[in-house]
Design a protein around this motif. Structure first.
Motif, PDB file in Angstrom:
ATOM      1  N   ASP A  28     -39.697  82.380  40.912  1.00 18.62           N
ATOM      2  CA  ASP A  28     -40.130  82.233  42.203  1.00 18.62           C
ATOM      3  C   ASP A  28     -38.756  81.628  42.306  1.00 18.62           C
ATOM      4  O   ASP A  28     -38.910  81.294  43.664  1.00 18.62           O
ATOM      5  CB  ASP A  28     -40.663  82.321  43.273  1.00 18.62           C
ATOM      6  N   ILE A  30     -35.025  80.376  41.572  1.00 18.55           N
ATOM      7  CA  ILE A  30     -33.496  80.859  41.296  1.00 18.55           C
ATOM      8  C   ILE A  30     -32.165  79.647  41.702  1.00 18.55           C
ATOM      9  O   ILE A  30     -32.121  78.897  42.151  1.00 18.55           O
ATOM     10  CB  ILE A  30     -32.957  82.386  42.052  1.00 18.55           C
ATOM     11  N   PHE A  93     -37.381  85.836  45.746  1.00 20.68           N
ATOM     12  CA  PHE A  93     -36.885  84.287  45.171  1.00 20.68           C
ATOM     13  C   PHE A  93     -36.818  83.494  46.599  1.00 20.68           C
ATOM     14  O   PHE A  93     -36.358  83.500  46.971  1.00 20.68           O
ATOM     15  CB  PHE A  93     -35.571  83.956  44.410  1.00 20.68           C
ATOM     16  N   THR A  96     -35.056  77.171  46.018  1.00 21.47           N
ATOM     17  CA  THR A  96     -33.815  78.353  45.912  1.00 21.47           C
ATOM     18  C   THR A  96     -32.891  76.555  45.299  1.00 21.47           C
ATOM     19  O   THR A  96     -33.073  75.638  45.881  1.00 21.47           O
ATOM     20  CB  THR A  96     -32.517  79.121  46.694  1.00 21.47           C
TER      21      THR A  96
END
Length: 299
Positions: A28, A30, A93, A96
């Motif tokens: 999950d 990114i 996602f 981050t």
């Protein structure tokens, strides 16, 4: 390497290219990729593809030069990164990070200081101030506006100095593109023009060449370091062993800072005047993307 998904402004509200991490279990996490001031979307996609080849899902995002975006280095909307974060969350996602180089590093730090959902930021050759807007075509010209906007308003900016004769002299002297004289006011810039990096909700990684001739990123990184420390960030590491770092004229410097309880976001040591791309083995050693303590706040 072809992207796994192309996002268009017409259907997604964002121009971007998604590269899913190879040879790694689903995650999950990114990384949003922001390129330099040249505006090359293709090069940003190349960066993203290398990250994906080493197991990290990456989203390449242009922030100027596209039909729906700023057409020069002026009034670039920070909301472009905010939209990218939101679209990443919609794709599943929830953790981050943002990686940026040169002006993209400037935007990465700025976005992370304004958008709480960004939990990691890696800035390669950054500046620590918002700067004056610049027209890029048909000829370069300083504009009476900021390079960045937020919520429709220009952010306070540090003025630039465009003395073409001085730039030419410095380029001849250094035998490289040298624009440092344009940024000579960055040292004494007003406080309101500084990027408030102490508001970032997670770890910060800075990389800069000591002899960066393009602009004074090394000095800016030092000022960012002091601001982070004053804001309660803890030093995680400093320096990259020369045996593991790409070749540079005088070496590179890596600073990693973290809020209490967080881990840092490693990134390939890519700076100006380095060998590109670095050997793949070097990338794999550094690309351990730990997101523990994603929403930790510096106090």
């Amino acid at each position: 390497m072809q992207p796994d998904r192309i996002l268009s402004y017409a259907s997604d509200g964002l121009t971007a290219a998604l590269y899913r991490g190879r040879y790694a279990p689903p995650s999950d996490r990114i990384v949003i990729m922001l390129g330099g001031s040249d505006g090359s979307y293709a090069l940003t996609q190349t960066y993203a593809a290398v990250f994906a080849e080493n197991g990290l899902t990456a989203l390449a995002v242009p922030y100027w030069g596209q039909p729906h975006l700023a057409q020069g280095l002026a009034q670039i909307a920070v909301e472009t990164v905010e939209t990218a974060v939101r679209r990443a969350q919609e794709m599943g996602f929830c953790q981050t990070g943002v990686w940026g180089i040169s002006m993209g590093a400037q935007l990465a730090l700025l976005a992370a200081s304004l958008i709480p959902d960004i939990g990691r930021v890696a800035a390669v050759s950054p500046l620590d101030v918002c700067v004056q807007g610049l027209q890029t075509a048909p000829r370069r010209k300083l504009l009476d506006c900021s390079a960045f906007t937020w919520r429709g308003y220009d952010l306070p900016y540090c003025p630039l100095h465009m003395n073409r004769l001085r730039v030419l002299r410095d380029c001849v002297k250094t035998r490289s593109l040298c624009l440092r004289s344009c940024y000579r006011d960055a040292v004494g810039a007003a406080e309101e023009t500084r990027i408030r990096v102490e508001n970032i909700q997670g770890a910060v990684l800075l990389l800069s060449a000591e002899d960066d001739t393009m602009w004074p990123s090394y000095e800016a990184a030092r000022r960012i370091v002091r601001r982070l420390e004053d804001g309660g960030f803890q030093t995680a590491a400093s320096g990259i062993p020369s045996s593991n770092a790409p070749t540079t004229a005088r070496g590179i410097t890596c600073f990693r800072w973290k809020a209490a309880g967080t881990n840092c976001l490693p990134t390939p040591a890519v700076t100006r005047r380095t060998t590109w791309p670095p050997p793949a083995t070097r990338w794999r050693r550094r690309l351990t993307f730990s997101m523990a303590g994603n929403r930790a706040k510096a106090v």
